[in-house]
Design a protein around this motif. Structure first.
Motif, PDB file in Angstrom:
ATOM      1  N   UNK A 107     -74.105  72.106  25.806  1.00  0.00           N
ATOM      2  CA  UNK A 107     -75.005  71.066  26.285  1.00  0.00           C
ATOM      3  C   UNK A 107     -74.352  69.700  26.091  1.00  0.00           C
ATOM      4  N   UNK A 108     -74.813  68.734  26.916  1.00  0.00           N
ATOM      5  CA  UNK A 108     -74.234  67.394  26.911  1.00  0.00           C
ATOM      6  C   UNK A 108     -75.363  66.369  26.900  1.00  0.00           C
ATOM      7  N   UNK A 109     -75.053  65.178  26.342  1.00  0.00           N
ATOM      8  CA  UNK A 109     -75.992  64.072  26.386  1.00  0.00           C
ATOM      9  C   UNK A 109     -75.218  62.759  26.399  1.00  0.00           C
ATOM     10  N   UNK A 110     -75.839  61.721  26.896  1.00  0.00           N
ATOM     11  CA  UNK A 110     -75.200  60.404  27.007  1.00  0.00           C
ATOM     12  C   UNK A 110     -75.276  59.672  25.676  1.00  0.00           C
ATOM     13  N   UNK A 111     -74.293  58.827  25.425  1.00  0.00           N
ATOM     14  CA  UNK A 111     -74.239  58.007  24.214  1.00  0.00           C
ATOM     15  C   UNK A 111     -74.245  56.549  24.660  1.00  0.00           C
TER      16      UNK A 111
END
Length: 942
Positions: A107-111
């Motif tokens: 999974x990926x998420x923005x920083x």
């Protein structure tokens, strides 16, 4: 800790890794870096910011590509630290039953870095205090390749119990793992004790210059579980490696005017800043310099180099700066901030490149502070204002036209005092991003029910909606006032007669005081405004006005006059007589109180399109005191005219049509010349059109022309004033748009045609007609077709052989034909007589000698296409028969020479055959291509 192999037992990362204790969002991407990204990466980051966590399949679906291509798109963002990759257990909403261990997707998420954190100095100490742990950070963040960076973390236990504190590094880029020996420390502290944890980064000599971001986390989940972890974003800046040797000859440059982090250039969106870059060539050779800006969008900057001169009077715009040894030059930089730039701090890096020393890096920083623009548009709209038991509905719309996020709170307040209504705003607060529009719904519920009016026109409840910015930013002073008309009860709920008598007595006493004791009050027109903001002639609207009159008891009459902007009276005057009380014309619209006459949506006779300005004059009744008439003008009110009709589409049903066959078509023979087609073929041009606002159309005119302009379809006019004519009802439907499909024109002859459709508006000469023409429409000519080709009434054969007996006339051959008689078709019979009619017959003259002739029937249409049928006609002259002199000769011939006997027999048979010249001709079979077969001799006549 992502990628570091350290994970504390029982610690859930999904609820804290993106927020601090105060709720502030942390991460690695600033707003300036967001604007500098390419368009595709910027759009992907905007979508990732709005999602909690996503998988690679979600990214591929959003981009419309495969997962392999999506992995290539997101790889640069992972390398720069703008996107964080999470193990399956770290993602939000993880379901172990759905994805068992080992089969779950990454999974990926923005920083995202907040504006407050983006503007903080990275190279100074930072202190954050959140009970019961106090943390102090120290250490430099600037280093050159081969140097060392030390991060000192001092933790103080301010609680009342001993605790074990975890201090660890998180979100380390791949390159930082080899620089630090340990990424975690554990401290045991008693109350009011402090200890220090030190993390040392050994930067290799081959390290690339740039920024390396990571996070420091301090937490005590075992002893202080209710206290959230403290997270600190850190950054290491690796400077370019220093050059060895003497640098006295290296070029230098400086920026005018200079900018500092403490005093950046303050610009508003749309402003322009002119900068000068002064370059000094301290070397011993002529050098060429180019200037680049690495961090700001290219469209912000315009770099202008000094002009060069190639010859006298010829200037050249160079894309570089040429400097002689020990010479200086100036590069002009024009920075223009776009109007849609978000407010905040931006840092741009100016890089000067030398052609002689391509490895030399000369940098300078440009600090910008984009000023905020506070602009919010507010509008108030009434949805339901006339109620009985249900609540009134209203809507407030807010549009953020600035470059900063805005938080606006709304509050509804009554203007008439009291507590007759309950005001509910959903939502009561709007959070607006830049260039975003949102609405809030206002519900006004009258209560309690016992206060509902018993008689009269109802109760008007006036209220206002106030807007307030949470951050006290300016808001437009736009009055948002509304009213609620609470209708009176039914007649059967009126109070008993005894209460009516008491009320009448009280009213009489009050009337005595009103007439004789009350001091006179002035009569004024308090308000005059349109009931609706917009009117249209298409809706048969008439202007309605709202007005209020103070002290209506002293009102004798009202006079309402409407004028055009030029001063011409266009409405009224309308006079309302109040000498006998409220006029019947105003009863449905007005409510009368002691001190105020309020009228809503009073109908006027202003219906024609144009602009109106109304003047309302109140004339007082004679009585105590001297009162003069009082007038008030309204703002300009516009009645929009009818929308004009418009031709939305005008096309043929198909661009190319076949030419229609002749009306009388005979049945084809068995040769297949013209086989019947059981399926009907649509012949003739058919038209389609769509016309908007057909109620404003008086008539339609249709005309057809060829490319030279000659009228081939006489103009027809369709009258639509009485509705759709009966002949068109099969092809058209008249609704909001007049749509006609497959309308037959009757044009069937081959050629090119252009049709024009003219719409005649209802107003006649006041509105000009609207005309639209089609593209050229082609009717292809029918291919030439031979229906039959007969010889002596029989189907034509490929070859005919005619024997000619001596002394006998040649047999008669009659050729008949019939072709499809299309316009422009040419029929030719070769070799003679040439052109013939489409249907006819002709006898063929035969040669008396042996010969061969090809008879050809050729048909050509108007487009030059040809079809032909032909046969070969051969004549054979027979030798004269030999007549024997006697029986002895016959016997002698028969006994002596057999060949002579056979010839005599053949001649006799030929003579017998020639005796029938009028019989039909048959075609013998050929046994040899070079000569006549026995079946060809004698001629085959029946």
């Amino acid at each position: 800790m992502t990628g570091s192999g350290f994970q504390r037992p029982g610690f859930q990362r999904s609820g804290w890794s993106g927020e601090s204790a105060a709720g502030e969002t942390w991460g690695g991407l600033s707003m300036a870096e967001m604007l500098s990204l390419p368009l595709e990466q910027r759009q992907l980051m905007v979508w990732l910011i709005r999602q909690p966590t996503v998988t690679l399949a979600d990214i591929a679906q959003q981009l419309g590509t495969t997962e392999a291509e999506a992995q290539q798109r997101i790889a640069p963002l992972l390398t720069q630290g703008y996107v964080q990759a999470l193990s399956p257990a770290e993602g939000e909403g993880w379901d172990e039953d759905r994805f068992p261990t080992g089969g779950s997707p990454m999974q990926y998420r923005a920083r995202i870095l907040s504006l407050q954190r983006a503007g903080r100095r990275e190279d100074g100490p930072a202190t954050a205090t959140a009970a019961p742990l106090a943390v102090m950070l120290s250490g430099a963040s600037l280093v050159t390749p081969g140097g060392t960076v030390t991060l000192s973390v001092t933790v103080t236990n301010k609680g009342d119990t001993s605790a074990i504190i975890d201090v660890f590094l998180e979100d380390l880029p791949a390159s930082l793992y080899a620089w630090v020996s340990s990424t975690q420390e554990r401290l045991a502290l008693g109350p009011d004790q402090s200890r220090e944890a030190i993390f040392t980064f050994l930067v290799p000599a081959t390290a690339m210059a740039g920024y390396y971001t990571y996070a420091l986390v301090v937490d005590s989940p075992q002893h202080y579980p209710s206290s959230p972890p403290q997270r600190f974003e850190q950054r290491i800046q690796v400077l370019p490696a220093a050059e060895d040797g003497d640098q006295a000859s290296d070029p230098t440059f400086f920026l005018l005017p200079p900018t500092r982090a403490a005093s950046p250039n303050r610009l508003a969106p749309g402003d322009t800043l002119e900068l000068q870059v002064v370059v000094h060539n301290r070397g011993q050779r002529v050098d060429r310099f180019r200037l680049r800006c690495l961090d700001l969008p290219p469209e912000w900057l315009t770099i202008t180099y000094p002009q060069g001169f190639q010859a006298v009077g010829l200037s050249l715009m160079e894309q570089y700066l040429d400097l002689n040894p020990n010479d200086q030059g100036t590069i002009l930089v024009l920075l223009t901030v776009p109007l849609n730039t978000l407010a905040g701090s931006y840092v741009g890096t100016l890089q000067l490149q030398s052609e002689n020393q391509p490895d030399l890096t000369l940098l300078d920083l440009l600090y910008l502070d984009i000023l905020p623009v506070y602009q919010v548009n507010l509008s108030f709209r009434t949805l339901v204002s006339r109620v009985q038991n249900q609540p009134g509905q209203y809507m407030v719309q807010a549009s953020n036209q600035g470059n900063t996020p805005r938080t606006i709170q709304f509050q509804a307040l009554p203007l008439d005092g009291g507590n007759l209504c309950t005001f509910t705003l959903d939502p009561p607060e709007l959070i607006l991003a830049p260039q975003q529009t949102q609405t809030t719904q206002l519900t006004v519920q009258p209560q309690p029910r016992r206060k509902r009016p018993w008689v009269g026109g109802g109760r008007v409840i006036n209220f206002a909606v106030e807007a307030q910015d949470v951050d006290n930013h300016p808001l437009p002073e736009i009055p948002m006032q509304g009213f609620l008309l609470w209708e009176s009860r039914p007649w059967w709920q009126v109070l008993p007669l005894v209460l009516l008598a008491i009320g009448s007595l009280a009213a009489g006493l009050w009337l005595l005081w009103w007439l004789f004791l009350r001091p006179p009050a002035p009569l004024q027109v308090v308000r005059l405004a349109p009931a609706d903001p917009q009117y249209s002639e298409a809706n048969d609207d008439a202007v309605r006005l709202d007005f209020q009159i103070s002290q209506p008891r002293r009102l004798q009459r009202l006079e309402l006059v409407g004028q055009s902007p030029e001063g011409t009276i266009t409405s009224g005057p309308m006079v309302y007589d109040f000498s006998q009380g409220l006029p019947p014309d105003l009863e449905p619209f007005c409510t009368l109180s002691r001190v105020l006459l309020t009228c809503r949506a009073v109908l006027t006779d202003a219906r024609q399109p144009g602009q109106y300005q109304f003047t309302l004059t109140a004339f007082p009744s004679p009585g105590r005191g001297r009162l003069s008439p009082h007038s008030l003008d309204s703002a300009l009110i516009t009645v929009d005219p009818f929308p004009q009709p418009e031709i939305l589409a005008f096309t043929p049903s198909q661009p190319i049509y076949p030419e229609a066959p002749p009306s009388a078509q005979p049945v084809a023979n068995g040769n297949g010349d013209n086989a019947n087609n059981p399926q009907p073929v649509p012949y003739g041009i058919r038209l389609n059109w769509a016309i908007a606002n057909p109620q404003r159309v008086a008539a339609l005119q249709l005309v057809g022309r060829d490319p030279e302009g000659t009228v081939v379809f006489p103009p027809i006019q369709i009258d639509l004033r009485q509705g759709l004519p009966e002949p068109l009802q099969e092809f058209c439907r008249l609704e909001a748009v007049l749509v006609c499909e497959n309308l037959q024109t009757g044009v069937r002859q081959a050629g090119r045609y252009i049709f024009e459709l003219t719409v005649i508006p209802m107003d006649g000469p006041a509105d000009p007609p609207i005309t639209l023409a089609t593209a050229p429409i082609l009717i292809e000519a029918r291919p030439p077709q031979i229906l039959n080709f007969l010889v002596n009434g029989q189907p034509m054969q490929p070859k005919y052989t005619v024997p000619l007996a001596p002394g006998q006339p040649p047999p008669q051959l009659v050729v008949s034909w019939q072709v499809e008689a299309n316009p422009g078709t040419t029929v030719t019979l070769l070799p003679v007589p040439g052109n013939v009619p489409p249907q006819g017959s002709l006898p063929l003259p035969l040669s008396t000698e042996t010969s061969s002739t090809v008879i050809t029937l050729q048909v050509t249409n108007r487009d030059g296409k040809q079809v032909q049928r032909s046969f070969t006609l051969a004549t054979v002259a027979l030798p004269p028969p030999t007549v024997p002199s006697g029986g002895g000769a016959t016997a002698s011939g028969a006994s002596g020479n057999g060949d002579d006997g056979a010839a005599a027999a053949a001649a006799a048979a030929a003579a017998a055959a020639v005796g029938k010249p009028g019989d039909p001709l048959t075609t013998p079979r050929l046994s040899s291509p070079n000569g006549l077969s026995p079946s060809e001799l004698p001629p085959q006549f029946e």
